[in-house]
Design a protein around this motif. Structure first.
Motif, PDB file in Angstrom:
ATOM      1  N   GLU A 133      -9.168   2.768  -7.160  1.00  0.00           N
ATOM      2  CA  GLU A 133      -8.915   1.474  -7.787  1.00  0.00           C
ATOM      3  C   GLU A 133      -7.687   0.806  -7.183  1.00  0.00           C
ATOM      4  O   GLU A 133      -7.665  -0.420  -6.991  1.00  0.00           O
TER       5      GLU A 133
ATOM      6  N   LYS B 265      -8.717  -0.696  -3.885  1.00  0.00           N
ATOM      7  CA  LYS B 265      -9.512  -1.912  -4.086  1.00  0.00           C
ATOM      8  C   LYS B 265      -8.614  -3.068  -4.531  1.00  0.00           C
ATOM      9  O   LYS B 265      -8.839  -4.228  -4.142  1.00  0.00           O
TER      10      LYS B 265
ATOM     11  N   GLU C  21      -6.947  -4.338  -1.513  1.00  0.00           N
ATOM     12  CA  GLU C  21      -7.874  -5.165  -0.734  1.00  0.00           C
ATOM     13  C   GLU C  21      -7.961  -6.578  -1.304  1.00  0.00           C
ATOM     14  O   GLU C  21      -7.906  -7.564  -0.561  1.00  0.00           O
TER      15      GLU C  21
ATOM     16  N   ILE D  54     -10.824   2.983   1.947  1.00  0.00           N
ATOM     17  CA  ILE D  54     -11.696   2.844   0.782  1.00  0.00           C
ATOM     18  C   ILE D  54     -12.932   3.739   0.879  1.00  0.00           C
ATOM     19  O   ILE D  54     -13.265   4.437  -0.094  1.00  0.00           O
TER      20      ILE D  54
END
Length: 228
Positions: free
Chosen positions: A66, A69, A72, A136
């Motif tokens: 998480e 992400k 990102e 990821i």
């Protein structure tokens, strides 16, 4: 179907050689009681040390994924804003050069700001590439494997609780067995059986998660070999 409290009043060995005892003939109450005992036994299994450790490892892997992400999303947002800023800085630098040239000496000092923005934008793209192509996917694979391990560990703990319950019930039936020599017992319809069914479901989910991890890892490895 007989309950222990009233079977003597209706029981005749010649007519009913096979007996089926239940705690109550109220099927709804029986189902609710079974569910309550099942949930309590599952909670008991989840207190096992190895189950707690596996759950913590799974949460850590999920948190790591998480965070990546989130990084990102943040970098994508920064890249969009940086692109707009770079256009503005580029126009300002050109206007500065033009205006200063009209006065006899072009001024390129505003190019430093544009260069800094371009450098940041370039490294943002590299960071995004590393996240999307490496960090990821590897975190997703790790999280799937931890999830599979968590499920298997929970299943084994639940099977252990089921075994303990079955042994306790069978221990209570030993006296009856010593009297009649043979006493068939169907554990599948009780709490132990329900626990084993639940554990089986967890193991199936674990297999699916492990297979998903294998597919992702195979795809990642193939892509890496192709890019070498």
């Amino acid at each position: 179907m007989n309950s222990p409290s009233d079977f003597q009043a209706r029981f005749h060995i010649g007519e009913t050689p096979t007996l089926h005892f239940v705690a109550t003939e109220d099927e709804q109450k029986l189902s609710q009681d079974l569910q309550a005992r099942l949930e309590e036994s599952i909670r008991q299994a989840e207190k096992h040390r190895e189950v707690i450790a596996a759950a913590e490892a799974n949460r850590a892997a999920a948190d790591r994924l998480e965070q990546l992400k989130k990084a990102e999303r943040g970098l994508h947002q920064y890249a969009r804003e940086s692109g707009i800023e770079m256009v503005r800085a580029g126009q300002a630098a050109l206007d500065g050069i033009i205006d200063s040239a009209a006065e006899g000496k072009p001024d390129f000092t505003k190019l430093a700001e544009l260069t800094a923005i371009e450098t940041r934008n370039r490294h943002t793209g590299r960071a995004l590439e590393r996240l999307v192509e490496h960090l990821i996917p590897l975190a997703q694979i790790a999280q799937l494997r931890e999830d599979a391990q968590d499920l298997v560990t929970r299943a084994r703990a639940i099977e252990s609780v089921a075994q303990e319950r079955a042994e306790r019930v069978l221990g209570q039936l030993r006296d009856a067995v010593s009297e009649e020599m043979v006493l068939p017992v169907d554990m599948s319809k009780g709490v132990a059986g329900a626990l084993l069914a639940h554990a089986s479901g967890l193991k199936k989910r674990a297999v699916q998660e492990a297979e998903n991890a294998d597919r992702m890892e195979k795809s990642y490895t193939a892509r890496e070999e192709k890019n070498r």
